[in-house]
Structures are given as C-alpha cells and as structure tokens.
Write a protein that holds these residues in place. Structure first.
Motif, PDB file in Angstrom:
ATOM      1  N   ASN A 203       0.825  -1.212   0.000  1.00 44.07           N
ATOM      2  CA  ASN A 203       0.000   0.000   0.000  1.00 44.07           C
ATOM      3  C   ASN A 203       0.858   1.259   0.000  1.00 44.07           C
ATOM      4  O   ASN A 203       0.392   2.336   0.366  1.00 44.07           O
ATOM      5  CB  ASN A 203      -0.906   0.017   1.236  1.00 44.07           C
ATOM      6  CG  ASN A 203      -1.996  -1.036   1.187  1.00 44.07           C
ATOM      7  OD1 ASN A 203      -2.816  -1.045   0.277  1.00 44.07           O
ATOM      8  ND2 ASN A 203      -2.019  -1.927   2.180  1.00 44.07           N
ATOM      9  N   ALA A 204       2.111   1.141  -0.427  1.00 45.00           N
ATOM     10  CA  ALA A 204       3.072   2.240  -0.279  1.00 45.00           C
ATOM     11  C   ALA A 204       2.621   3.514  -0.984  1.00 45.00           C
ATOM     12  O   ALA A 204       2.793   4.620  -0.459  1.00 45.00           O
ATOM     13  CB  ALA A 204       4.447   1.808  -0.787  1.00 45.00           C
ATOM     14  N   GLY A 205       2.050   3.377  -2.157  1.00 47.32           N
ATOM     15  CA  GLY A 205       1.627   4.562  -2.897  1.00 47.32           C
ATOM     16  C   GLY A 205       0.531   5.326  -2.184  1.00 47.32           C
ATOM     17  O   GLY A 205       0.574   6.557  -2.060  1.00 47.32           O
ATOM     18  N   VAL A 206      -0.456   4.602  -1.692  1.00 49.43           N
ATOM     19  CA  VAL A 206      -1.560   5.242  -0.975  1.00 49.43           C
ATOM     20  C   VAL A 206      -1.058   5.885   0.317  1.00 49.43           C
ATOM     21  O   VAL A 206      -1.441   7.013   0.667  1.00 49.43           O
ATOM     22  CB  VAL A 206      -2.661   4.207  -0.659  1.00 49.43           C
ATOM     23  CG1 VAL A 206      -3.785   4.843   0.129  1.00 49.43           C
ATOM     24  CG2 VAL A 206      -3.195   3.593  -1.944  1.00 49.43           C
ATOM     25  N   ILE A 207      -0.173   5.183   1.033  1.00 52.62           N
ATOM     26  CA  ILE A 207       0.364   5.719   2.285  1.00 52.62           C
ATOM     27  C   ILE A 207       1.163   6.987   2.006  1.00 52.62           C
ATOM     28  O   ILE A 207       1.024   8.003   2.703  1.00 52.62           O
ATOM     29  CB  ILE A 207       1.224   4.659   2.985  1.00 52.62           C
ATOM     30  CG1 ILE A 207       0.339   3.515   3.503  1.00 52.62           C
ATOM     31  CG2 ILE A 207       2.025   5.271   4.138  1.00 52.62           C
ATOM     32  CD1 ILE A 207       1.114   2.314   4.007  1.00 52.62           C
ATOM     33  N   ALA A 208       2.006   6.958   0.964  1.00 55.35           N
ATOM     34  CA  ALA A 208       2.841   8.115   0.654  1.00 55.35           C
ATOM     35  C   ALA A 208       2.017   9.318   0.218  1.00 55.35           C
ATOM     36  O   ALA A 208       2.437  10.465   0.401  1.00 55.35           O
ATOM     37  CB  ALA A 208       3.847   7.749  -0.434  1.00 55.35           C
ATOM     38  N   ALA A 209       0.839   9.077  -0.340  1.00 56.22           N
ATOM     39  CA  ALA A 209      -0.023  10.180  -0.766  1.00 56.22           C
ATOM     40  C   ALA A 209      -0.521  10.996   0.417  1.00 56.22           C
ATOM     41  O   ALA A 209      -0.881  12.169   0.271  1.00 56.22           O
ATOM     42  CB  ALA A 209      -1.201   9.652  -1.570  1.00 56.22           C
ATOM     43  N   GLY A 210      -0.563  10.380   1.612  1.00 57.35           N
ATOM     44  CA  GLY A 210      -0.830  11.130   2.825  1.00 57.35           C
ATOM     45  C   GLY A 210      -2.276  11.329   3.198  1.00 57.35           C
ATOM     46  O   GLY A 210      -2.566  12.014   4.174  1.00 57.35           O
ATOM     47  N   GLY A 211      -3.201  10.754   2.467  1.00 56.53           N
ATOM     48  CA  GLY A 211      -4.609  10.916   2.805  1.00 56.53           C
ATOM     49  C   GLY A 211      -5.046   9.954   3.888  1.00 56.53           C
ATOM     50  O   GLY A 211      -4.266   9.111   4.363  1.00 56.53           O
ATOM     51  N   PRO A 212      -6.311  10.065   4.316  1.00 54.26           N
ATOM     52  CA  PRO A 212      -6.826   9.122   5.312  1.00 54.26           C
ATOM     53  C   PRO A 212      -6.759   7.687   4.794  1.00 54.26           C
ATOM     54  O   PRO A 212      -7.217   7.397   3.685  1.00 54.26           O
ATOM     55  CB  PRO A 212      -8.279   9.571   5.503  1.00 54.26           C
ATOM     56  CG  PRO A 212      -8.313  10.990   5.045  1.00 54.26           C
ATOM     57  CD  PRO A 212      -7.310  11.070   3.933  1.00 54.26           C
ATOM     58  N   GLU A 214      -6.545   3.491   6.455  1.00 56.19           N
ATOM     59  CA  GLU A 214      -6.426   2.565   7.568  1.00 56.19           C
ATOM     60  C   GLU A 214      -5.885   1.236   7.048  1.00 56.19           C
ATOM     61  O   GLU A 214      -6.615   0.467   6.411  1.00 56.19           O
ATOM     62  CB  GLU A 214      -7.777   2.366   8.251  1.00 56.19           C
ATOM     63  CG  GLU A 214      -7.804   1.284   9.319  1.00 56.19           C
ATOM     64  CD  GLU A 214      -6.640   1.377  10.288  1.00 56.19           C
ATOM     65  OE1 GLU A 214      -6.013   0.336  10.530  1.00 56.19           O
ATOM     66  OE2 GLU A 214      -6.345   2.484  10.791  1.00 56.19           O
ATOM     67  N   PRO A 215      -4.571   0.954   7.273  1.00 53.04           N
ATOM     68  CA  PRO A 215      -3.982  -0.258   6.693  1.00 53.04           C
ATOM     69  C   PRO A 215      -4.643  -1.537   7.172  1.00 53.04           C
ATOM     70  O   PRO A 215      -4.674  -2.525   6.438  1.00 53.04           O
ATOM     71  CB  PRO A 215      -2.512  -0.183   7.141  1.00 53.04           C
ATOM     72  CG  PRO A 215      -2.501   0.761   8.293  1.00 53.04           C
ATOM     73  CD  PRO A 215      -3.604   1.736   8.038  1.00 53.04           C
ATOM     74  N   HIS A 216      -5.191  -1.540   8.394  1.00 47.54           N
ATOM     75  CA  HIS A 216      -5.832  -2.746   8.903  1.00 47.54           C
ATOM     76  C   HIS A 216      -7.292  -2.844   8.469  1.00 47.54           C
ATOM     77  O   HIS A 216      -7.969  -3.815   8.800  1.00 47.54           O
ATOM     78  CB  HIS A 216      -5.743  -2.789  10.428  1.00 47.54           C
ATOM     79  CG  HIS A 216      -4.326  -2.946  10.923  1.00 47.54           C
ATOM     80  ND1 HIS A 216      -3.637  -4.134  10.843  1.00 47.54           N
ATOM     81  CD2 HIS A 216      -3.468  -2.052  11.468  1.00 47.54           C
ATOM     82  CE1 HIS A 216      -2.430  -3.977  11.338  1.00 47.54           C
ATOM     83  NE2 HIS A 216      -2.294  -2.722  11.717  1.00 47.54           N
ATOM     84  N   GLY A 217      -7.775  -1.833   7.751  1.00 51.53           N
ATOM     85  CA  GLY A 217      -9.133  -1.852   7.214  1.00 51.53           C
ATOM     86  C   GLY A 217      -9.079  -1.996   5.708  1.00 51.53           C
ATOM     87  O   GLY A 217      -8.945  -3.106   5.169  1.00 51.53           O
ATOM     88  N   GLU A 218      -9.127  -0.848   5.021  1.00 56.94           N
ATOM     89  CA  GLU A 218      -9.109  -0.922   3.556  1.00 56.94           C
ATOM     90  C   GLU A 218      -7.785  -1.437   3.013  1.00 56.94           C
ATOM     91  O   GLU A 218      -7.709  -1.900   1.878  1.00 56.94           O
ATOM     92  CB  GLU A 218      -9.428   0.456   2.948  1.00 56.94           C
ATOM     93  CG  GLU A 218      -8.480   1.578   3.344  1.00 56.94           C
ATOM     94  CD  GLU A 218      -9.032   2.474   4.421  1.00 56.94           C
ATOM     95  OE1 GLU A 218      -8.948   3.709   4.261  1.00 56.94           O
ATOM     96  OE2 GLU A 218      -9.545   1.947   5.432  1.00 56.94           O
ATOM     97  N   GLY A 219      -6.719  -1.380   3.837  1.00 62.87           N
ATOM     98  CA  GLY A 219      -5.431  -1.895   3.371  1.00 62.87           C
ATOM     99  C   GLY A 219      -5.283  -3.392   3.469  1.00 62.87           C
ATOM    100  O   GLY A 219      -4.309  -3.958   2.966  1.00 62.87           O
ATOM    101  N   THR A 220      -6.227  -4.071   4.103  1.00 60.76           N
ATOM    102  CA  THR A 220      -6.133  -5.524   4.268  1.00 60.76           C
ATOM    103  C   THR A 220      -7.214  -6.187   3.431  1.00 60.76           C
ATOM    104  O   THR A 220      -8.270  -6.570   3.925  1.00 60.76           O
ATOM    105  CB  THR A 220      -6.289  -5.909   5.747  1.00 60.76           C
ATOM    106  OG1 THR A 220      -5.364  -5.141   6.531  1.00 60.76           O
ATOM    107  CG2 THR A 220      -5.980  -7.381   5.970  1.00 60.76           C
TER     108      THR A 220
END
Length: 343
Positions: A203-212, A214-220
C-alpha cells in the motif's frame, strides 16, 4: 510484585495502568521524568478513568528492588536501554523485552559490554508479542482496544525460562504464557513482520499520498491477505528448519478462529471508538523501523544462513531497501541457533 516499567510509549502507558490496577507495586522510568503527569487516563470497555502514575528519570531508584523489569519499547531502543540499565541491575532481576525481535540477546550483549561482571542470576528474556493493542490518544491518555490472552516467552540463553514464565504469570494472571526453547524461538513467533510488511509495502503509494488510510481496514484486502499467508509460510519454514516445535502461531489464526495472541479482538474497545487512521512514514514508524528493518531482516538473514527458500521475504526486504536508500541485508551476525547463550 515490584515491577519496573521502562519507557514512555504506547506499551509503557498500558503496562503502568494495567499493572497498577492489578495492585502490583509499579515503578516507572521515563526519559525526562513525569512530564507533569500524575495519572494516566485509560479508555477501554469499562469507560474512562484515571490511574495514579508518576514517572521518574532516576533509573537507579526505579530499578532498586524490582523483581521484574518490563521494556515495552521498540526494538530500535533496546541496545541503548540495556547500556543505561547495566550499572543499576542487581542479582536475580529479570529484564523482559516486549516484544523482543531477538532483543533479549541484543540487550544481554549490550549490558555485558557496559558492565562485564553482571550480577549473578540476572536474566534477559523476551515475549513474541505485546499484551495490548493500544495507542496513546493524548499525552496523558491511553486507549486499549484489546488485551492479549497469550504470550510466547524465551530467554537469551535458553535457561530459567520456566522461572521467568512464573513471574509473567504472576504479573499477567489472565494471560497464557507459552515458554519456548529460547529467545529465537520466541522471536520467530512474532507475527508483526509478516502482518505489517505487506500492509506497508503493498500500500506504499496510498500511504505516501498522505490521505486518510487505515492499513488494517481498507489496506487488508484479499490479495494482500494471500501474500501475508505466503510470507508467513516462509516464517514457519524457517522455524521448522531450525527445529522449533509447533505451535507456530500462523497469522491466519489472527484473522480466523484459531488460537493467536489476541483471540478476542476489540473486546476492550471503548464505548467511543478511537480514530482508526494512523499516519505511517517510511523512516520512523515502527511498522518500518522495527517490523521490516529488524524483524523482516532477521527472517531473511536466517533464511540465507540456513539455505531456506524465502523469495517473498527477500523481495520485500529489497523493496524496503530501495525505499529507504540503504541495504537492509547488512545486519549484524546472528548467534548460532544451537548456542544462543551470551551471559
């Protein structure tokens, strides 16, 4: 029991609060002392309440007479903490890294380097997990959403594990303590490198973009869960090759009906749920600095040393190396699995 807590992060706040409420005598060392804090506000299933707590920056006073010294700090701090503890440690004390990532071995070596003649009967141990899922909601407030029901345990030299287990059972009577063969056995039950590495890197791209996010929600999602399980199979293959016995605590049990370290997720959730979004950076966040740089690198190093196929672990470590701009395969030599004794 007289218990000393080291640190000022999420785990330390939860430890001070829970062990104080369990009527243990708790001393708390925190860099900078009490910071004007005389109580911890706890938010969990029982509501919101204040637990008396006051930290000191006098390490000698905090450690004097303690039977159990808990270090619920990131693995990145363990070596420095051990050097600071060393002059003040006394015979018969037990230092437990929570979780360890082989930190008990690191701490034992660092303490001996700082004080070559350590007191008799001093033990360094580690757990495979932290017994809370918790976050600080403010400088004086801890939110505990889940309390662990099981911890694995190993000692740096593979000795006196049963005695250390008995101490932890007294401190945490509601937690099953699974005493393992040694520190590496316990470290290799830590599921965080397997859990968090795909969440962060895929999920590196989404995380780096800086928006809301939740890796344990939509990231899983399904594809990431499949990769987590495949990466976990590499962890278990390493354990089996090294001769460590089951249970291996597969990550699938965290998401399914099996027995894992937190088998009742969210049972302590406050009535007002905490904000789930957590900002992750690729330098200091523990998912990277601890679970990838230390935990995943440990898996890759063991796979290399023992000729074990681990293509996902190696690939993820190479990806993280590219993101961080340094070769994460350059890790210190590990002690032989058959001879972990450092004391």
């Amino acid at each position: 029991m007289l218990i000393t807590i080291i640190g000022g992060g999420n785990g330390a706040f939860a430890a001070v609060a829970d062990l104080t409420e369990a009527s243990h005598e708790v001393r708390w060392w925190r860099r900078g002392g009490d910071h004007g804090l005389h109580a911890i506000t706890v938010q969990d299933y029982a509501g919101t309440r204040q637990v008396p707590a006051r930290a000191t920056d006098d390490l000698g006073a905090a450690l004097a007479g303690a039977q159990l010294i808990l270090v619920p700090l990131p693995a990145t701090a363990q070596e420095d903490v051990a050097r600071a503890l060393a002059p003040h440690l006394a015979a018969g004390q037990t230092v437990v890294a929570m979780p360890g990532s082989l930190g008990s071995v690191v701490m034992a070596k660092a303490a001996r380097a700082a004080r070559p003649q350590l007191p008799a009967g001093l033990r360094f141990a580690e757990t495979g997990s932290l017994p809370w899922i918790t976050r600080k909601a403010a400088e004086d407030t801890i939110t505990i959403t889940t309390r662990g029901t099981l911890m694995t345990l190993g000692t740096s030299d593979g000795e006196a594990t049963d005695e250390v287990a008995d101490l932890l059972r007294e401190a945490f009577p509601g937690v099953t303590i699974d005493a393992r063969r040694d520190a590496l056995d316990a470290a290799l039950t830590n599921g965080n490198p397997v859990l968090h590495t795909p969440l962060v890197l895929m999920n590196a791209g989404v995380i780096a973009a800086g928006g809301p996010f939740e890796p344990h929600g939509e990231g899983t999602q399904g594809p990431i869960r499949a990769v987590q399980d495949a990466l976990d199979a590499e962890r278990i293959a390493i354990r089996e090759t090294l001769g460590y016995a089951a249970p291996h605590y597969p990550l699938a049990d965290f998401y399914g009906p099996g027995v894992w370290f937190y088998d009742r997720l969210g049972q302590d959730l406050p009535q007002v749920a905490p904000q789930p979004h957590e900002r992750i950076d690729f330098v200091s966040h523990r998912y990277v600095a601890e679970d990838i740089v230390i935990g995943l690198a440990l898996l890759v190093s063991l796979a290399h040393d023992y000729g074990i196929e681990a293509p996902l672990a190696r690939g993820f470590l190479a990806q993280a190396s590219a993101i961080l701009g340094r070769d994460l395969r350059d890790v210190p030599d590990l002690p032989p699995v058959s001879s972990l004794a450092v004391m």
